[in-house]
Scaffold this active site. Structure first.
Site, PDB file in Angstrom:
ATOM      1  N   ASP A  35       1.821  12.551  38.047  1.00  0.00           N
ATOM      2  CA  ASP A  35       2.676  13.093  39.102  1.00  0.00           C
ATOM      3  C   ASP A  35       1.886  13.983  40.064  1.00  0.00           C
ATOM      4  OD1 ASP A  35       4.622  11.867  37.804  1.00  0.00           O
ATOM      5  OD2 ASP A  35       5.695  13.669  37.123  1.00  0.00           O
ATOM      6  N   PHE A  38      -0.058  12.045  42.535  1.00  0.00           N
ATOM      7  CA  PHE A  38       0.873  11.434  43.478  1.00  0.00           C
ATOM      8  C   PHE A  38       1.337  12.474  44.503  1.00  0.00           C
ATOM      9  CE2 PHE A  38       5.049  10.311  44.983  1.00  0.00           C
ATOM     10  CZ  PHE A  38       4.920   8.958  45.275  1.00  0.00           C
ATOM     11  N   SER A  84      36.790  -6.455  53.124  1.00  0.00           N
ATOM     12  CA  SER A  84      37.051  -5.993  51.754  1.00  0.00           C
ATOM     13  C   SER A  84      37.352  -7.214  50.886  1.00  0.00           C
ATOM     14  CB  SER A  84      38.190  -4.992  51.726  1.00  0.00           C
ATOM     15  OG  SER A  84      39.228  -5.441  52.530  1.00  0.00           O
ATOM     16  N   LEU A  85      37.617  -6.984  49.640  1.00  0.00           N
ATOM     17  CA  LEU A  85      37.885  -8.085  48.715  1.00  0.00           C
ATOM     18  C   LEU A  85      39.348  -8.046  48.323  1.00  0.00           C
ATOM     19  CD1 LEU A  85      34.813  -7.481  46.425  1.00  0.00           C
ATOM     20  CD2 LEU A  85      35.219  -9.597  47.678  1.00  0.00           C
ATOM     21  N   GLU A 114      29.757 -10.520  39.152  1.00  0.00           N
ATOM     22  CA  GLU A 114      28.980  -9.273  39.279  1.00  0.00           C
ATOM     23  C   GLU A 114      29.858  -8.085  38.947  1.00  0.00           C
ATOM     24  OE1 GLU A 114      27.846  -9.107  43.358  1.00  0.00           O
ATOM     25  OE2 GLU A 114      26.709 -10.958  43.226  1.00  0.00           O
ATOM     26  N   LYS A 116      31.692  -4.678  39.910  1.00  0.00           N
ATOM     27  CA  LYS A 116      32.178  -4.066  41.152  1.00  0.00           C
ATOM     28  C   LYS A 116      31.815  -2.580  41.081  1.00  0.00           C
ATOM     29  CE  LYS A 116      36.016  -4.089  44.350  1.00  0.00           C
ATOM     30  NZ  LYS A 116      35.931  -2.728  44.806  1.00  0.00           N
ATOM     31  N   ASP A 118      31.409   1.219  41.921  1.00  0.00           N
ATOM     32  CA  ASP A 118      32.331   2.152  42.557  1.00  0.00           C
ATOM     33  C   ASP A 118      31.537   3.205  43.326  1.00  0.00           C
ATOM     34  OD1 ASP A 118      34.666   3.262  43.268  1.00  0.00           O
ATOM     35  OD2 ASP A 118      35.091   4.214  41.346  1.00  0.00           O
ATOM     36  N   ARG A 137      30.160   1.483  56.250  1.00  0.00           N
ATOM     37  CA  ARG A 137      31.099   0.413  56.565  1.00  0.00           C
ATOM     38  C   ARG A 137      32.006   0.810  57.732  1.00  0.00           C
ATOM     39  NH1 ARG A 137      36.327  -0.796  54.994  1.00  0.00           N
ATOM     40  NH2 ARG A 137      36.757  -3.015  54.812  1.00  0.00           N
ATOM     41  N   GLU A 174      25.761  -1.202  47.572  1.00  0.00           N
ATOM     42  CA  GLU A 174      26.601  -0.062  47.237  1.00  0.00           C
ATOM     43  C   GLU A 174      25.719   1.134  46.904  1.00  0.00           C
ATOM     44  OE1 GLU A 174      29.695  -0.962  47.551  1.00  0.00           O
ATOM     45  OE2 GLU A 174      30.951   0.470  46.471  1.00  0.00           O
ATOM     46  N   TYR A 224      22.554  -0.353  44.693  1.00  0.00           N
ATOM     47  CA  TYR A 224      22.475  -1.720  44.198  1.00  0.00           C
ATOM     48  C   TYR A 224      22.771  -2.650  45.368  1.00  0.00           C
ATOM     49  CZ  TYR A 224      22.264  -0.668  39.183  1.00  0.00           C
ATOM     50  OH  TYR A 224      21.870  -0.269  37.953  1.00  0.00           O
ATOM     51  N   LYS A 289      32.277 -14.542  42.883  1.00  0.00           N
ATOM     52  CA  LYS A 289      31.920 -15.134  44.182  1.00  0.00           C
ATOM     53  C   LYS A 289      31.560 -16.602  43.993  1.00  0.00           C
ATOM     54  CE  LYS A 289      29.812 -10.784  45.670  1.00  0.00           C
ATOM     55  NZ  LYS A 289      28.589 -10.031  45.917  1.00  0.00           N
ATOM     56  N   LYS A 313      40.182  -6.318  38.825  1.00  0.00           N
ATOM     57  CA  LYS A 313      40.107  -4.886  38.495  1.00  0.00           C
ATOM     58  C   LYS A 313      40.631  -4.663  37.085  1.00  0.00           C
ATOM     59  CE  LYS A 313      39.750  -2.649  42.711  1.00  0.00           C
ATOM     60  NZ  LYS A 313      40.069  -1.351  43.187  1.00  0.00           N
ATOM     61  N   CYS A 407      42.654  38.700  31.469  1.00  0.00           N
ATOM     62  CA  CYS A 407      41.589  37.927  30.830  1.00  0.00           C
ATOM     63  C   CYS A 407      41.933  37.732  29.353  1.00  0.00           C
ATOM     64  CB  CYS A 407      40.258  38.670  30.969  1.00  0.00           C
ATOM     65  SG  CYS A 407      38.930  37.891  30.038  1.00  0.00           S
ATOM     66  N   CYS A 410      39.198  39.942  27.305  1.00  0.00           N
ATOM     67  CA  CYS A 410      39.036  41.399  27.348  1.00  0.00           C
ATOM     68  C   CYS A 410      40.240  42.120  27.948  1.00  0.00           C
ATOM     69  CB  CYS A 410      37.763  41.768  28.111  1.00  0.00           C
ATOM     70  SG  CYS A 410      37.902  41.492  29.882  1.00  0.00           S
ATOM     71  N   CYS A 425      37.622  36.838  35.868  1.00  0.00           N
ATOM     72  CA  CYS A 425      37.711  38.135  35.207  1.00  0.00           C
ATOM     73  C   CYS A 425      36.602  38.987  35.820  1.00  0.00           C
ATOM     74  CB  CYS A 425      37.490  37.983  33.707  1.00  0.00           C
ATOM     75  SG  CYS A 425      37.171  39.565  32.918  1.00  0.00           S
ATOM     76  N   CYS A 431      33.061  42.181  29.365  1.00  0.00           N
ATOM     77  CA  CYS A 431      33.834  41.062  28.820  1.00  0.00           C
ATOM     78  C   CYS A 431      32.925  40.231  27.900  1.00  0.00           C
ATOM     79  CB  CYS A 431      34.372  40.237  29.992  1.00  0.00           C
ATOM     80  SG  CYS A 431      35.288  38.798  29.490  1.00  0.00           S
TER      81      CYS A 431
END
Ligand code: IVH
Length: 669
Positions: A35, A38, A84-85, A114, A116, A118, A137, A174, A224, A289, A313, A407, A410, A425, A431
């Site tokens: 490292d 580098f 969209s799908l 594949e 999906k 998120d 998008r 994504e 990805y 697909k 889904k 609290c 205490c 608190c 405390c």
């Protein structure tokens, strides 16, 4: 002094070498150089680019570091709309989709399944092998130009690999925040007493819209890639294009599979229903697909989505159980967090007994009552959360939850600052859970890293009155420690040795260890970079603080409030007197001698008196070089405990001298 190389040539060589090393590291998980080496190359390139800005190459790896500030993102039009799908939740709908497809184009259809992902959809444009534009998008037709931010994402190649790519093309994919980074980010926020991020998708989306790309670079986003767009398209099928873009340096998740019937698609869906929780990113279903590009064209599009693809889904994993109580936890900064206690219930393969509720508002919003049957859900977030109440099952004697005014630890009246959801608190000096959590934070691995001291010993030290604040730790004597219950002489010595070692911990970590509200490890690093010592930090005005990148109103006020408390100033004075570091490192390791000049070393295993990093610094400071792999040209292998047998065998075969830790120290002495 040696004459300088031609800067244009050096810049080109460095950029090529660093891009190659990045490719090896991120695509093939191989680190060819240490490292440090580098970092030095990258730094040299940055210096040169600063001196000769006109020579900076468009594929320069320094662009990954960020630093471009965009006032407002420009708008860009997509070459073809980002659609969209259509979604389905049932096997029946999926079979219907397959029927429709086969009816339109004939019997034999090959699909690609594949995950999906998120995250946030992104468009990446390349010209002559160079990354030229990254866009969100947006509304599907036009999005934000976020090129500078996308450049910082390691999974997006700045320069395409190989030679067989078209002159101009687009890849879509994504962008996501890996779950591990999301959890770490939230743990840091919790420690710094900040509001937690809701889920990885929001975190990724918020990050991409940062105006300062250096912040984006620090967040370790991933990407990805899942589709290739080019006219004319050199590939016959989606699967071929995925294989090609992967070769070109794009990150393609290897979870995709070709399926030659709807039965195989269903098998893929079933297989991944549980396996998706093993993935490093949140997913919310499967995308199916049609594989052939020609057949995709034949099937065409509706105004919103392609007719050749569908998203299946998974239903959110949810369970119903009883809310038996609420526990109020008091954290290091005094923040009070309610945690729901549940009757144990099985959810996504694990037994859930607790769920997060976030804050008092959430209790009101959900109208939670003790004894209620509640729905618990586990999405991409991993930590289960309560999503609602089954009011039909509410018992007649259910009790409303009354948020405590004092609290729970205490008894001090709780306070809530304007605009904040969380109660605090304010009794930070008295405390017990706050005091113990502060001590635990101070000794933790990312802070002062004091081995041998764990929560139980902290509890003992606190309850016996020996330690009340972090400065007291450095006044502990051998007798005091050895006299504690269940503490042997060896453990007492261990603790004293670790405390001794912690005196050399770097300033930014000491700053983080102090536990100033909102000052997590990243903020501490920023502060240490900009203000060289604690005196400068203590004397900094509000204006000076907010002028620092990433330091906003809340953090600045919190730092000022911290130093306005004379107890805190006293603790710092005592820590200074104990020898802790309150100044930033100015440079890379000072050169102490040239005893190791011309010598190369491989480090393997764990060492007794120092970490591998420290050993590496030591070699560099005596003029030596550290490399990663053993070759016939290697001068020495420094072998610690638990070194890999393959390395040992290779070194012996090549007759490379093997040094133990003490033999190495002998040489530099
Ligand atoms: S293909 C016509 N593949 O899902 C759209 N999309 O609802 C074709 N997504 O905005 C997109 N994983 O961001 C495709 N493997 C994958 C995906 C994927 C996630 C997202 C994408 C898009 C949304 C569509």
């Amino acid at each position: 002094m040696a004459s300088e190389k031609d800067p244009a040539l050096e810049i080109q060589e460095l950029a090529e070498r660093i891009n190659y090393l990045n490719y090896q590291y991120y695509q093939n998980s191989i680190s060819e150089v240490p490292d440090y080496e580098f970092d030095m190359m990258l730094k040299r390139l940055q210096d040169l680019e600063e001196r000769f800005p006109e020579l900076r190459l468009p594929n320069s790896p320094t662009l990954r570091v960020g630093g471009t500030v965009t006032k407002n993102f420009g708008t860009v039009y997509h070459k073809s709309p980002m659609l969209s799908l259509s979604n389905t939740y049932s096997e029946e709908d999926l079979r219907e989709f397959d029927n429709r497809v086969r009816k339109a184009i004939g019997e034999n259809v090959e699909y690609v399944c594949e995950q999906k992902f998120d995250g946030v959809a992104i468009s990446l444009t390349y010209e002559n092998g160079l990354f030229v534009q990254g866009a969100t998008r947006g509304d599907g037709t036009r999005g934000d130009n976020i090129t500078a931010n996308v450049r910082t994402i390691r999974d997006v190649p700045l320069q395409v690999h190989g030679k067989d790519y078209p002159e101009a093309f687009e890849v879509r994919g994504e962008v996501f925040l890996p779950l591990s980074v999301f959890e770490q980010l939230n743990a840091e926020r919790e420690e710094a007493g900040e509001q937690l991020l809701a889920n990885p998708r929001n975190a990724a989306s918020g990050t991409l819209k940062q105006q300062d790309s250096a912040i984006v670079a620090g967040r370790k986003l991933g990407c990805y890639s899942y589709s290739f767009h080019c006219d004319p398209n050199p590939f016959d099928s989606h699967s071929e294009s995925l294989q090609a873009i992967q070769k070109w340096g794009f990150k393609v998740s290897d979870t995709w599979r070709k399926c030659s019937s709807v039965e195989e698609v269903l098998a893929y869906i079933n297989e991944w229903e549980m396996r998706r929780f093993e993935l490093p990113i949140a997913t919310d279903g499967i995308v199916v697909k049609v594989n052939s590009f020609a057949l995709q064209e034949e099937l065409g599009y509706t105004s919103k989505s392609p007719r050749w693809a569908i998203a299946y889904k998974y239903a959110a994993l949810s369970a119903a159980t009883k809310l038996t109580g609420i526990q109020y936890q008091v954290g290091r900064t005094g923040a009070v967090t309610p945690v729901a206690l549940l009757e144990p219930v099985l959810l996504a393969g694990t037994i859930v007994k607790r769920a997060s509720v976030h804050n008092a508002n959430q209790i009101k919003l959900l109208d939670l009552r003790l004894g209620d049957t509640v729905f618990v859900e586990k999405g991409g977030e991993i930590i289960p959360k309560i999503t609602g109440v089954d009011f039909s099952k509410r018992p007649a004697d259910s009790e409303p939850i009354i948020y405590p005014a004092h609290c729970p630890a205490c008894g001090t009246p709780l306070v809530r600052s304007e605009g904040e959801a969380q109660f605090y608190c304010p009794n930070d000096e008295g405390c017990p859970p706050q005091i113990k959590a502060k001590l635990e934070h101070f000794i933790s691995r990312k802070a002062m890293n004091i081995d041998g001291l764990g929560p139980e010993t902290i509890e003992q030290l606190y309850s016996t009155g020996l330690v009340h604040n972090v400065a007291d730790l450095y006044d502990l004597t051998f007798d005091q420690l050895a006299n504690l219950e269940r503490m042997g002489e060896k453990s007492a010595n261990n603790i004293l040795r670790s405390l001794e070692k912690s005196r050399s911990v770097a300033y930014d970590r000491v700053l983080f260890a102090l536990g100033i509200r909102f000052v997590g490890s990243t903020v501490a690093r920023k502060l240490a970079e900009q203000l060289p010592d604690i005196t400068a930090l203590q004397g900094a005005t509000y204006e000076e603080l907010i002028a620092i990148n990433e330091i906003g109103d809340r953090i600045a006020n919190s730092i000022i409030a911290y130093f306005n408390d004379p107890d805190n100033v006293l603790v710092i004075e005592r820590l200074k007197a104990a020898g802790l570091r309150f100044e930033a490192d100015k440079t890379a390791p000072a050169i102490e001698s040239d005893r190791l000049s011309g010598k190369t070393f491989v480090i393997s295993g764990v060492f007794e008196s120092m970490s591998r990093e420290e050993l590496q610094q030591l070699i560099l400071s005596h003029g030596g070089k550290v490399v990663n792999s053993i070759s016939a040209k290697l001068s020495y292998l420094v072998a610690g405990d638990k070194m890999g047998p393959a390395k040992l065998e290779k070194a012996s075969k090549l007759n490379i001298p093997i040094l133990s830790e003490s033999e190495f120290l002998e040489i530099i002495r």
